[in-house]
Design a protein around this motif. Sequence first.
Motif, PDB file in Angstrom:
ATOM      1  N   MET A  77      36.014   0.309  29.658  1.00 56.52           N
ATOM      2  CA  MET A  77      34.613  -1.648  29.367  1.00 56.52           C
ATOM      3  C   MET A  77      34.649  -1.771  28.132  1.00 56.52           C
ATOM      4  N   GLY A  78      34.486  -0.955  27.450  1.00 53.11           N
ATOM      5  CA  GLY A  78      34.528  -1.499  25.836  1.00 53.11           C
ATOM      6  C   GLY A  78      34.950  -2.512  25.378  1.00 53.11           C
ATOM      7  N   TYR A  79      36.442  -2.007  25.440  1.00 51.70           N
ATOM      8  CA  TYR A  79      36.875  -3.284  24.810  1.00 51.70           C
ATOM      9  C   TYR A  79      37.080  -4.267  25.369  1.00 51.70           C
ATOM     10  N   LEU A  80      37.153  -4.978  27.403  1.00 52.09           N
ATOM     11  CA  LEU A  80      36.545  -5.089  27.773  1.00 52.09           C
ATOM     12  C   LEU A  80      35.821  -5.894  27.237  1.00 52.09           C
ATOM     13  N   TYR A  81      34.145  -5.321  26.677  1.00 53.68           N
ATOM     14  CA  TYR A  81      33.457  -6.392  26.717  1.00 53.68           C
ATOM     15  C   TYR A  81      33.736  -6.403  24.930  1.00 53.68           C
ATOM     16  N   LEU A  82      34.107  -6.330  24.589  1.00 50.16           N
ATOM     17  CA  LEU A  82      34.743  -6.357  22.667  1.00 50.16           C
ATOM     18  C   LEU A  82      35.725  -7.698  23.001  1.00 50.16           C
ATOM     19  N   ALA A  83      36.521  -7.652  24.078  1.00 49.37           N
ATOM     20  CA  ALA A  83      36.918  -8.910  24.414  1.00 49.37           C
ATOM     21  C   ALA A  83      36.022 -10.038  24.536  1.00 49.37           C
ATOM     22  N   MET A  84      35.006  -9.655  25.585  1.00 51.05           N
ATOM     23  CA  MET A  84      34.474 -11.094  25.961  1.00 51.05           C
ATOM     24  C   MET A  84      33.308 -11.503  24.772  1.00 51.05           C
ATOM     25  N   ALA A  85      33.279 -10.636  23.736  1.00 51.17           N
ATOM     26  CA  ALA A  85      32.055 -10.927  22.796  1.00 51.17           C
ATOM     27  C   ALA A  85      32.820 -11.608  21.725  1.00 51.17           C
ATOM     28  N   ILE A  86      34.282 -11.354  21.688  1.00 48.58           N
ATOM     29  CA  ILE A  86      34.804 -12.044  20.670  1.00 48.58           C
ATOM     30  C   ILE A  86      35.513 -13.296  20.991  1.00 48.58           C
ATOM     31  N   THR A  87      35.731 -13.610  22.706  1.00 46.57           N
ATOM     32  CA  THR A  87      35.452 -15.247  22.630  1.00 46.57           C
ATOM     33  C   THR A  87      34.388 -16.146  22.862  1.00 46.57           C
ATOM     34  N   ALA A  88      33.383 -15.501  23.718  1.00 47.19           N
ATOM     35  CA  ALA A  88      32.238 -15.646  23.272  1.00 47.19           C
ATOM     36  C   ALA A  88      31.945 -16.479  21.169  1.00 47.19           C
ATOM     37  N   GLU A  89      32.172 -15.411  20.728  1.00 48.90           N
ATOM     38  CA  GLU A  89      31.736 -15.724  18.800  1.00 48.90           C
ATOM     39  C   GLU A  89      32.690 -17.355  19.183  1.00 48.90           C
ATOM     40  N   VAL A  90      33.697 -17.163  19.443  1.00 46.00           N
ATOM     41  CA  VAL A  90      34.525 -18.112  18.536  1.00 46.00           C
ATOM     42  C   VAL A  90      34.096 -19.410  19.278  1.00 46.00           C
ATOM     43  N   ILE A  91      34.240 -19.578  20.928  1.00 43.17           N
ATOM     44  CA  ILE A  91      34.061 -20.478  21.229  1.00 43.17           C
ATOM     45  C   ILE A  91      32.093 -20.918  20.519  1.00 43.17           C
ATOM     46  N   ALA A  92      31.292 -19.935  20.338  1.00 40.32           N
ATOM     47  CA  ALA A  92      29.891 -20.683  19.818  1.00 40.32           C
ATOM     48  C   ALA A  92      30.170 -20.953  18.088  1.00 40.32           C
ATOM     49  N   THR A  93      31.114 -20.747  17.967  1.00 40.32           N
ATOM     50  CA  THR A  93      32.061 -21.075  16.041  1.00 40.32           C
ATOM     51  C   THR A  93      32.391 -22.839  16.288  1.00 40.32           C
ATOM     52  N   SER A  94      33.477 -22.764  17.122  1.00 34.22           N
ATOM     53  CA  SER A  94      33.970 -24.059  17.197  1.00 34.22           C
ATOM     54  C   SER A  94      32.579 -24.556  17.726  1.00 34.22           C
ATOM     55  N   ALA A  95      32.056 -24.413  18.408  1.00 31.19           N
ATOM     56  CA  ALA A  95      30.827 -25.251  19.052  1.00 31.19           C
ATOM     57  C   ALA A  95      29.649 -26.105  17.991  1.00 31.19           C
ATOM     58  N   LEU A  96      30.100 -24.973  16.748  1.00 32.49           N
ATOM     59  CA  LEU A  96      29.124 -25.312  15.625  1.00 32.49           C
ATOM     60  C   LEU A  96      29.430 -26.501  14.965  1.00 32.49           C
ATOM     61  N   LYS A  97      30.290 -26.302  14.499  1.00 31.05           N
ATOM     62  CA  LYS A  97      31.111 -28.228  14.122  1.00 31.05           C
ATOM     63  C   LYS A  97      31.211 -28.994  14.793  1.00 31.05           C
TER      64      LYS A  97
END
Length: 109
Positions: A1-21
């Motif tokens: 489950m750790g790597y699934l959560y990590l993929a989800m965390a990365i996805t959320a961070e990428v979405i958030a950073t894109s929205a920051l711009k």
Amino acid sequence: MGYLYLAMAITAEVIATSALKASEEFTRLIPSIVVILGYGAAFYLLSLVLKTIPVGVAYAIWAGMGIVLIAIVAAIMFKQVPDLPAIIGMVLIVSGVIVINVFSKTASH
């Protein structure tokens, strides 16, 4: 489950950073909300990751993959195409993440 959560965390961070711009210094409501929720989700998911993956390994993967994915999103959405030295640097970052996951005993704990 750790790597699934990590993929989800990365996805959320990428979405958030894109929205920051797109938030234009938090002057646009919807992108600003996406930033807050995205980073909140990213850090919460990263906290779950740390139950099963060592912090150094998790953060290396999270940061490295985030850099590469944000560069891809920025090139597509904002026409901010990285030059050759930037691409070489990102290849080295991804190579480092691969080395950690394939060869490091730390990654398997």
